[in-house]
Design a protein around this motif. Structure first.
Motif, PDB file in Angstrom:
ATOM      1  N   LEU A   1       0.818  -1.210   0.000  1.00 30.63           N
ATOM      2  CA  LEU A   1       0.000   0.000   0.000  1.00 30.63           C
ATOM      3  C   LEU A   1       0.858   1.268   0.000  1.00 30.63           C
ATOM      4  O   LEU A   1       0.548   2.238  -0.679  1.00 30.63           O
ATOM      5  N   LEU A   2       1.935   1.250   0.755  1.00 31.57           N
ATOM      6  CA  LEU A   2       2.842   2.401   0.814  1.00 31.57           C
ATOM      7  C   LEU A   2       4.265   1.881   0.937  1.00 31.57           C
ATOM      8  O   LEU A   2       4.701   1.470   2.002  1.00 31.57           O
ATOM      9  N   LYS A   3       4.964   1.894  -0.169  1.00 34.52           N
ATOM     10  CA  LYS A   3       6.362   1.456  -0.194  1.00 34.52           C
ATOM     11  C   LYS A   3       7.252   2.637   0.167  1.00 34.52           C
ATOM     12  O   LYS A   3       6.965   3.773  -0.215  1.00 34.52           O
ATOM     13  N   PRO A   4       8.341   2.385   0.889  1.00 32.06           N
ATOM     14  CA  PRO A   4       9.277   3.475   1.162  1.00 32.06           C
ATOM     15  C   PRO A   4       9.923   3.954  -0.139  1.00 32.06           C
ATOM     16  O   PRO A   4      10.029   3.186  -1.102  1.00 32.06           O
TER      17      PRO A   4
ATOM     18  N   SER B   1      -4.415   2.599  -6.959  1.00 30.32           N
ATOM     19  CA  SER B   1      -3.766   1.969  -8.107  1.00 30.32           C
ATOM     20  C   SER B   1      -4.492   2.243  -9.419  1.00 30.32           C
ATOM     21  O   SER B   1      -3.942   2.048 -10.492  1.00 30.32           O
ATOM     22  N   SER B   2      -5.733   2.695  -9.320  1.00 31.85           N
ATOM     23  CA  SER B   2      -6.543   2.935 -10.504  1.00 31.85           C
ATOM     24  C   SER B   2      -6.043   4.175 -11.258  1.00 31.85           C
ATOM     25  O   SER B   2      -5.775   5.202 -10.646  1.00 31.85           O
ATOM     26  N   PRO B   3      -5.938   4.083 -12.579  1.00 30.75           N
ATOM     27  CA  PRO B   3      -5.516   5.254 -13.356  1.00 30.75           C
ATOM     28  C   PRO B   3      -6.554   6.363 -13.355  1.00 30.75           C
ATOM     29  O   PRO B   3      -6.248   7.501 -13.678  1.00 30.75           O
ATOM     30  N   ASN B   4      -7.788   6.041 -12.995  1.00 24.21           N
ATOM     31  CA  ASN B   4      -8.858   7.046 -12.984  1.00 24.21           C
ATOM     32  C   ASN B   4      -8.940   7.664 -11.619  1.00 24.21           C
ATOM     33  O   ASN B   4      -9.701   8.431 -11.274  1.00 24.21           O
TER      34      ASN B   4
ATOM     35  N   ARG C   1      -9.128   6.096   4.925  1.00 19.30           N
ATOM     36  CA  ARG C   1      -9.326   5.394   6.194  1.00 19.30           C
ATOM     37  C   ARG C   1     -10.381   6.114   7.027  1.00 19.30           C
ATOM     38  O   ARG C   1     -11.202   5.475   7.686  1.00 19.30           O
ATOM     39  N   GLU C   2     -10.364   7.453   6.995  1.00 16.74           N
ATOM     40  CA  GLU C   2     -11.365   8.239   7.722  1.00 16.74           C
ATOM     41  C   GLU C   2     -12.777   7.948   7.208  1.00 16.74           C
ATOM     42  O   GLU C   2     -13.740   8.043   7.956  1.00 16.74           O
ATOM     43  N   LEU C   3     -12.874   7.606   5.939  1.00 17.99           N
ATOM     44  CA  LEU C   3     -14.169   7.282   5.337  1.00 17.99           C
ATOM     45  C   LEU C   3     -14.507   5.801   5.487  1.00 17.99           C
ATOM     46  O   LEU C   3     -15.471   5.327   4.883  1.00 17.99           O
ATOM     47  N   ASP C   4     -13.712   5.075   6.276  1.00 13.14           N
ATOM     48  CA  ASP C   4     -13.926   3.651   6.580  1.00 13.14           C
ATOM     49  C   ASP C   4     -13.773   2.714   5.385  1.00 13.14           C
ATOM     50  O   ASP C   4     -14.406   1.660   5.340  1.00 13.14           O
ATOM     51  N   PHE C   5     -12.947   3.086   4.414  1.00 12.20           N
ATOM     52  CA  PHE C   5     -12.620   2.168   3.328  1.00 12.20           C
ATOM     53  C   PHE C   5     -11.652   1.124   3.856  1.00 12.20           C
ATOM     54  O   PHE C   5     -10.812   1.416   4.713  1.00 12.20           O
ATOM     55  N   SER C   6     -11.750  -0.088   3.340  1.00 13.91           N
ATOM     56  CA  SER C   6     -10.804  -1.136   3.726  1.00 13.91           C
ATOM     57  C   SER C   6      -9.458  -0.857   3.056  1.00 13.91           C
ATOM     58  O   SER C   6      -9.381  -0.138   2.057  1.00 13.91           O
ATOM     59  N   LEU C   7      -8.399  -1.449   3.598  1.00 17.34           N
ATOM     60  CA  LEU C   7      -7.080  -1.259   3.000  1.00 17.34           C
ATOM     61  C   LEU C   7      -7.034  -1.804   1.582  1.00 17.34           C
ATOM     62  O   LEU C   7      -6.401  -1.226   0.710  1.00 17.34           O
ATOM     63  N   LYS C   8      -7.740  -2.893   1.340  1.00 14.25           N
ATOM     64  CA  LYS C   8      -7.798  -3.452  -0.013  1.00 14.25           C
ATOM     65  C   LYS C   8      -8.446  -2.462  -0.970  1.00 14.25           C
ATOM     66  O   LYS C   8      -7.934  -2.223  -2.067  1.00 14.25           O
ATOM     67  N   ASN C   9      -9.565  -1.886  -0.556  1.00 20.73           N
ATOM     68  CA  ASN C   9     -10.244  -0.901  -1.410  1.00 20.73           C
ATOM     69  C   ASN C   9      -9.385   0.332  -1.630  1.00 20.73           C
ATOM     70  O   ASN C   9      -9.353   0.885  -2.737  1.00 20.73           O
ATOM     71  N   ILE C  10      -8.686   0.775  -0.591  1.00 17.01           N
ATOM     72  CA  ILE C  10      -7.807   1.931  -0.742  1.00 17.01           C
ATOM     73  C   ILE C  10      -6.709   1.620  -1.757  1.00 17.01           C
ATOM     74  O   ILE C  10      -6.413   2.425  -2.633  1.00 17.01           O
ATOM     75  N   GLY C  11      -6.125   0.435  -1.649  1.00 17.04           N
ATOM     76  CA  GLY C  11      -5.105   0.030  -2.610  1.00 17.04           C
ATOM     77  C   GLY C  11      -5.638   0.015  -4.032  1.00 17.04           C
ATOM     78  O   GLY C  11      -4.974   0.478  -4.965  1.00 17.04           O
ATOM     79  N   ASP C  12      -6.857  -0.492  -4.194  1.00 21.90           N
ATOM     80  CA  ASP C  12      -7.467  -0.525  -5.524  1.00 21.90           C
ATOM     81  C   ASP C  12      -7.714   0.887  -6.056  1.00 21.90           C
ATOM     82  O   ASP C  12      -7.454   1.171  -7.228  1.00 21.90           O
ATOM     83  N   ILE C  13      -8.200   1.762  -5.202  1.00 22.53           N
ATOM     84  CA  ILE C  13      -8.477   3.143  -5.607  1.00 22.53           C
ATOM     85  C   ILE C  13      -7.191   3.859  -6.012  1.00 22.53           C
ATOM     86  O   ILE C  13      -7.119   4.499  -7.060  1.00 22.53           O
TER      87      ILE C  13
END
Length: 72
Positions: free
Chosen positions: A25-28, A69-72, A55-67
């Protein structure tokens, strides 16, 4: 900045940053090949802001990663 400084700056734990690195999700920005120390830069700060926002909006880490990573 080193991981401890970055953790304090962003308000998350070092353990959380290790986990975010582990799941991709966050690489150094840089990892010292001799010491293994992780370093973060301005781009890392921007990405962390996005992660914390979702995270404040209660998205899962998987969903955050998908968002993020999305080009849109």
């Amino acid at each position: 900045m080193q991981i401890k400084e970055f953790a304090e700056f962003t308000g998350v734990s070092v353990r959380t940053l290790h986990y975010y690195d582990e799941i991709g999700l966050l690489k150094p920005a840089y990892v010292d090949q001799y010491t293994g120390y992780r370093y973060y830069d301005e781009n890392s700060t921007h990405r962390m802001q996005e992660i914390l926002f979702y995270r404040e909006l209660d998205f899962s880490l998987k969903n955050i990663g998908d968002i993020l990573s999305s080009p849109n």
